[in-house]
Motif scaffolding. Structure first.
Motif, PDB file in Angstrom:
ATOM      1  N   TYR A  11       0.822  -1.206   0.000  1.00  0.00           N
ATOM      2  CA  TYR A  11       0.000   0.000   0.000  1.00  0.00           C
ATOM      3  C   TYR A  11       0.857   1.257   0.000  1.00  0.00           C
ATOM      4  CZ  TYR A  11      -2.807   3.876   1.558  1.00  0.00           C
ATOM      5  OH  TYR A  11      -3.382   5.121   1.653  1.00  0.00           O
ATOM      6  N   GLU A  12       2.025   1.194   0.652  1.00  0.00           N
ATOM      7  CA  GLU A  12       2.904   2.367   0.687  1.00  0.00           C
ATOM      8  C   GLU A  12       3.348   2.768  -0.716  1.00  0.00           C
ATOM      9  OE1 GLU A  12       3.557   4.268   3.105  1.00  0.00           O
ATOM     10  OE2 GLU A  12       2.956   3.121   4.865  1.00  0.00           O
ATOM     11  N   VAL A  13       3.604   1.776  -1.566  1.00  0.00           N
ATOM     12  CA  VAL A  13       3.983   2.065  -2.949  1.00  0.00           C
ATOM     13  C   VAL A  13       2.832   2.763  -3.668  1.00  0.00           C
ATOM     14  CG1 VAL A  13       4.814   1.107  -5.124  1.00  0.00           C
ATOM     15  CG2 VAL A  13       5.455   0.019  -2.966  1.00  0.00           C
ATOM     16  N   ILE A  14       1.638   2.179  -3.535  1.00  0.00           N
ATOM     17  CA  ILE A  14       0.458   2.735  -4.202  1.00  0.00           C
ATOM     18  C   ILE A  14       0.140   4.129  -3.670  1.00  0.00           C
ATOM     19  CG2 ILE A  14      -2.028   2.416  -4.590  1.00  0.00           C
ATOM     20  CD1 ILE A  14      -1.497  -0.625  -4.360  1.00  0.00           C
ATOM     21  N   ALA A  15       0.223   4.294  -2.354  1.00  0.00           N
ATOM     22  CA  ALA A  15      -0.086   5.596  -1.749  1.00  0.00           C
ATOM     23  C   ALA A  15       0.893   6.669  -2.205  1.00  0.00           C
ATOM     24  CB  ALA A  15      -0.056   5.476  -0.222  1.00  0.00           C
ATOM     25  N   ALA A 149      10.457   4.238  -1.425  1.00  0.00           N
ATOM     26  CA  ALA A 149      11.480   4.456  -2.450  1.00  0.00           C
ATOM     27  C   ALA A 149      11.023   3.902  -3.794  1.00  0.00           C
ATOM     28  CB  ALA A 149      12.799   3.808  -2.034  1.00  0.00           C
ATOM     29  N   ALA A 150      10.386   2.737  -3.759  1.00  0.00           N
ATOM     30  CA  ALA A 150       9.869   2.128  -5.001  1.00  0.00           C
ATOM     31  C   ALA A 150       8.786   3.016  -5.600  1.00  0.00           C
ATOM     32  CB  ALA A 150       9.323   0.737  -4.712  1.00  0.00           C
ATOM     33  N   GLY A 151       7.895   3.535  -4.743  1.00  0.00           N
ATOM     34  CA  GLY A 151       6.856   4.438  -5.238  1.00  0.00           C
ATOM     35  C   GLY A 151       7.446   5.702  -5.834  1.00  0.00           C
ATOM     36  N   THR A 156       8.985   9.184 -10.558  1.00  0.00           N
ATOM     37  CA  THR A 156      10.030   9.783 -11.395  1.00  0.00           C
ATOM     38  C   THR A 156       9.768   9.502 -12.868  1.00  0.00           C
ATOM     39  OG1 THR A 156      11.675   9.584  -9.645  1.00  0.00           O
ATOM     40  CG2 THR A 156      12.503   9.841 -11.886  1.00  0.00           C
ATOM     41  N   LEU A 157       9.306   8.293 -13.157  1.00  0.00           N
ATOM     42  CA  LEU A 157       8.964   7.933 -14.536  1.00  0.00           C
ATOM     43  C   LEU A 157       7.701   8.651 -14.993  1.00  0.00           C
ATOM     44  CD1 LEU A 157       9.655   4.072 -14.392  1.00  0.00           C
ATOM     45  CD2 LEU A 157      11.142   5.866 -15.311  1.00  0.00           C
ATOM     46  N   LEU A 158       6.759   8.842 -14.080  1.00  0.00           N
ATOM     47  CA  LEU A 158       5.506   9.501 -14.447  1.00  0.00           C
ATOM     48  C   LEU A 158       5.731  10.957 -14.857  1.00  0.00           C
ATOM     49  CD1 LEU A 158       3.048   8.183 -11.682  1.00  0.00           C
ATOM     50  CD2 LEU A 158       3.349   7.331 -14.011  1.00  0.00           C
ATOM     51  N   LYS A 159       6.767  11.580 -14.312  1.00  0.00           N
ATOM     52  CA  LYS A 159       7.043  12.988 -14.626  1.00  0.00           C
ATOM     53  C   LYS A 159       7.305  13.200 -16.110  1.00  0.00           C
ATOM     54  CE  LYS A 159       9.153  14.003 -10.116  1.00  0.00           C
ATOM     55  NZ  LYS A 159      10.406  14.365  -9.417  1.00  0.00           N
ATOM     56  N   ASP A 160       7.812  12.174 -16.773  1.00  0.00           N
ATOM     57  CA  ASP A 160       8.215  12.326 -18.174  1.00  0.00           C
ATOM     58  C   ASP A 160       7.074  12.081 -19.160  1.00  0.00           C
ATOM     59  OD1 ASP A 160      10.828  12.849 -17.359  1.00  0.00           O
ATOM     60  OD2 ASP A 160      11.342  10.716 -17.325  1.00  0.00           O
TER      61      ASP A 160
END
Length: 204
Positions: A11-15, A149-151, A156-160
């Protein structure tokens, strides 16, 4: 305890992903820093208020009435439903999409505090003190940070990506994949918990 680690950290990744998307939209929709701070303040108050009300009125009832396994499964199902709602509104006007994110994030964060966290903690009941100490310490200290960190790597990828719609769609796609793994882990862990407590056994 790997299943417990997955239930506790996915959930931490998704959040992290969803929180980033909402803040991007809020930043774009806010004319100044004061407006952005007001929005985030209203979000925090709404999420905490929902968590408090749900914890006082519904947490113990849900755990008693439906059991730990159901509660462990109910939360990722709610996150999946919320992700689908975001996907359906991905092409909406920014103001509308931001409102949808606000509602989704308030719901998921509130239920996390009131339903998911108590159910997770109960997973440690059928374990020895040594196992509980080692597993909980690792999950809380390392697992949570690794999940965030994984999230952050995903954001970082979504920014592009070219547009907000693409950002939301990609984020939701990653979240739904993680929910699938989460559901399998929650089902397995819940089954083990039910068996161990029924047999009055503990994990050494």
């Amino acid at each position: 305890m790997r299943g417990v680690a997955l239930v506790s950290t996915l959930y931490e990744v998704i959040a992290t992903i969803t929180d980033y998307q909402m803040k991007v939209l809020a930043h774009e929709a806010s004319p100044d820093a004061a407006s952005l701070a007001s929005f985030l303040g209203a979000f925090g108050m709404a999420a905490n208020s929902l968590a408090l009300v749900t914890a006082l009125l519904g947490t113990s009832y849900a755990l008693r009435r439906f059991g730990v396994r159901w509660c462990l499964l109910a939360y990722p199902l709610a996150v999946a439903a919320a992700s689908v709602v975001l996907l359906l509104f991905a092409a909406s006007e920014p103001a509308t999409l931001l409102n949808v994110f606000f509602g989704v994030m308030v719901l998921t964060k509130g239920l996390s505090y009131a339903l998911n966290n108590p159910a997770k903690e109960m997973m440690y009941i059928p374990t020895s003190k040594a196992v509980k100490y080692k597993a909980k310490s690792w999950i809380d200290l390392f697992g949570g940070r690794a999940a965030k960190a994984a999230g952050s790597s995903v954001t970082t990828l979504l920014k592009d990506l070219a547009s907000t719609e693409n950002m939301v769609e990609a984020g939701v796609g990653v979240s739904l994949c993680l929910v699938g793994v989460w559901l399998v882990a929650a089902s397995k862990v819940g089954h083990i918990y039910t068996h161990m407590t029924a047999m009055n056994e503990i994990i050494e």
